[in-house]
Write a protein that holds these residues in place. Sequence first.
Motif, PDB file in Angstrom:
ATOM      1  N   SER A 122      -4.402   8.115  -6.983  1.00 33.82           N
ATOM      2  CA  SER A 122      -3.076   7.844  -7.510  1.00 33.82           C
ATOM      3  C   SER A 122      -2.011   8.169  -6.471  1.00 33.82           C
ATOM      4  O   SER A 122      -2.217   8.987  -5.571  1.00 33.82           O
ATOM      5  CB  SER A 122      -2.829   8.673  -8.772  1.00 33.82           C
ATOM      6  OG  SER A 122      -2.729  10.050  -8.447  1.00 33.82           O
ATOM      7  N   THR A 123      -0.867   7.512  -6.619  1.00 34.23           N
ATOM      8  CA  THR A 123       0.258   7.787  -5.734  1.00 34.23           C
ATOM      9  C   THR A 123       0.682   9.239  -5.834  1.00 34.23           C
ATOM     10  O   THR A 123       1.047   9.876  -4.831  1.00 34.23           O
ATOM     11  CB  THR A 123       1.433   6.857  -6.075  1.00 34.23           C
ATOM     12  OG1 THR A 123       1.012   5.497  -5.925  1.00 34.23           O
ATOM     13  CG2 THR A 123       2.622   7.111  -5.166  1.00 34.23           C
ATOM     14  N   GLN A 183       0.235  -1.591  -2.491  1.00 33.75           N
ATOM     15  CA  GLN A 183      -0.104  -0.178  -2.592  1.00 33.75           C
ATOM     16  C   GLN A 183       0.547   0.624  -1.472  1.00 33.75           C
ATOM     17  O   GLN A 183       1.046   1.732  -1.691  1.00 33.75           O
ATOM     18  CB  GLN A 183      -1.628  -0.023  -2.542  1.00 33.75           C
ATOM     19  CG  GLN A 183      -2.140   1.345  -2.932  1.00 33.75           C
ATOM     20  CD  GLN A 183      -3.663   1.409  -2.883  1.00 33.75           C
ATOM     21  OE1 GLN A 183      -4.316   0.472  -2.429  1.00 33.75           O
ATOM     22  NE2 GLN A 183      -4.219   2.509  -3.336  1.00 33.75           N
ATOM     23  N   VAL A 184       0.571   0.054  -0.276  1.00 26.25           N
ATOM     24  CA  VAL A 184       1.221   0.729   0.858  1.00 26.25           C
ATOM     25  C   VAL A 184       2.700   0.935   0.567  1.00 26.25           C
ATOM     26  O   VAL A 184       3.240   2.028   0.776  1.00 26.25           O
ATOM     27  CB  VAL A 184       1.028  -0.089   2.148  1.00 26.25           C
ATOM     28  CG1 VAL A 184       1.880   0.482   3.284  1.00 26.25           C
ATOM     29  CG2 VAL A 184      -0.447  -0.106   2.548  1.00 26.25           C
ATOM     30  N   ALA A 185       3.365  -0.102   0.064  1.00 22.06           N
ATOM     31  CA  ALA A 185       4.786   0.009  -0.258  1.00 22.06           C
ATOM     32  C   ALA A 185       5.037   1.073  -1.314  1.00 22.06           C
ATOM     33  O   ALA A 185       5.977   1.877  -1.202  1.00 22.06           O
ATOM     34  CB  ALA A 185       5.309  -1.346  -0.729  1.00 22.06           C
ATOM     35  N   ALA A 186       4.191   1.110  -2.329  1.00 22.22           N
ATOM     36  CA  ALA A 186       4.371   2.080  -3.409  1.00 22.22           C
ATOM     37  C   ALA A 186       4.217   3.513  -2.906  1.00 22.22           C
ATOM     38  O   ALA A 186       4.991   4.404  -3.276  1.00 22.22           O
ATOM     39  CB  ALA A 186       3.375   1.800  -4.534  1.00 22.22           C
ATOM     40  N   VAL A 187       3.218   3.749  -2.066  1.00 23.63           N
ATOM     41  CA  VAL A 187       3.001   5.101  -1.537  1.00 23.63           C
ATOM     42  C   VAL A 187       4.160   5.529  -0.651  1.00 23.63           C
ATOM     43  O   VAL A 187       4.669   6.649  -0.767  1.00 23.63           O
ATOM     44  CB  VAL A 187       1.666   5.156  -0.770  1.00 23.63           C
ATOM     45  CG1 VAL A 187       1.571   6.446   0.054  1.00 23.63           C
ATOM     46  CG2 VAL A 187       0.485   5.079  -1.734  1.00 23.63           C
ATOM     47  N   LEU A 233       2.458  -4.508   8.631  1.00 26.19           N
ATOM     48  CA  LEU A 233       3.732  -5.207   8.499  1.00 26.19           C
ATOM     49  C   LEU A 233       4.537  -4.673   7.321  1.00 26.19           C
ATOM     50  O   LEU A 233       5.758  -4.504   7.397  1.00 26.19           O
ATOM     51  CB  LEU A 233       3.483  -6.702   8.337  1.00 26.19           C
ATOM     52  CG  LEU A 233       4.720  -7.598   8.281  1.00 26.19           C
ATOM     53  CD1 LEU A 233       5.563  -7.447   9.537  1.00 26.19           C
ATOM     54  CD2 LEU A 233       4.311  -9.058   8.073  1.00 26.19           C
ATOM     55  N   THR A 234       3.850  -4.370   6.235  1.00 23.41           N
ATOM     56  CA  THR A 234       4.525  -3.783   5.072  1.00 23.41           C
ATOM     57  C   THR A 234       5.149  -2.438   5.439  1.00 23.41           C
ATOM     58  O   THR A 234       6.303  -2.156   5.082  1.00 23.41           O
ATOM     59  CB  THR A 234       3.532  -3.598   3.918  1.00 23.41           C
ATOM     60  OG1 THR A 234       3.022  -4.884   3.542  1.00 23.41           O
ATOM     61  CG2 THR A 234       4.204  -2.953   2.709  1.00 23.41           C
ATOM     62  N   ALA A 235       4.399  -1.603   6.137  1.00 23.97           N
ATOM     63  CA  ALA A 235       4.920  -0.300   6.557  1.00 23.97           C
ATOM     64  C   ALA A 235       6.100  -0.470   7.504  1.00 23.97           C
ATOM     65  O   ALA A 235       7.093   0.265   7.429  1.00 23.97           O
ATOM     66  CB  ALA A 235       3.814   0.516   7.205  1.00 23.97           C
TER      67      ALA A 235
END
Length: 309
Positions: free
Chosen positions: A165-166, A197-201, A231-233
């Motif tokens: 979980s985050t 998921q990367v964006a949410a974390v 790229l998201t990060a």
Amino acid sequence: MDFGVTPLDGLPLPPRVTICEVGPRDGLQNESTILPFGVKAEFVHRLVDAGNTVVEAASFENPVWVPQLADADDLLRAITPASGVRYPVLVPDERGLDRALDLGVTDIAVLGCVAATFPRCNPHRSVREPFEMLAPVVARAREAGLGVRGHLSGCFGDPWDGRVSTSQVVAAATTMKTVGCTELSLGDTIGVATPGQVAAVLDALVAAGIGIDEIAVHFHDTYGQALANALTALRRGVTTFDASAGGVGGCPYTGSATGNLATEDLLWQLHGLGIDTGIDLQRMVDTSTWLAERLGRPSPSRTVTALTS
């Protein structure tokens, strides 16, 4: 190659990115071929000559578990440090820190884990014990003036507990920051992360008070998502990315994890966006080709393959 600055969807991108080259440590630790320390030292020197300013050089983990890096002391003595370059060394405990200090190491890395099961397999302890062991190591290192890079494993899932979980990631990252880590590297240890998921974390960590400038990301390419995740990060403001020359390595404790994000593939993306890295792509390709010959197999990097075919 100069592609010019290319903002995406109107969002500004960082003008410069730092790559932490993890090939000599995280890369080679999962290779079946054990290279002599002289070859490893040449590998490190080649990486620096290509423009890398952060190179994870070695590990003081138990050679029973990571025999590929058993000659860390000899390797560090063989490396000629370059001005302005950091050479973090993974330190698992206070004994490892003693070795690092005796060898004049100026930057270390420590390992923490998010999920409950993974730490019992690496480094063979319960979920709280790694954090309890980190505190005195980090405190002593900071007192000695060392930089401390905190690797946080299993930020997006592990092979035993599944998806994490985050909130688990935030709790573990906050603990590592509290004990004194100067940078946090979020590890997608088995390569299961997706861009959402990367964006949410990342958003959750920033909301918890951890600055985006304190965060690095470390992606594996098991499901082919490493570049999309990077790229998201990048669009979230991350400016430090772990990558491995030629995409070598994985995780010695998880059979499903393929290689790290290849440095050359990341460079192709970043340079195509007009982002400065200070690293010469062709020299990296030459270095990874040289390394592949010594490992006895082709480089898994698509960029290396494309530029050498």
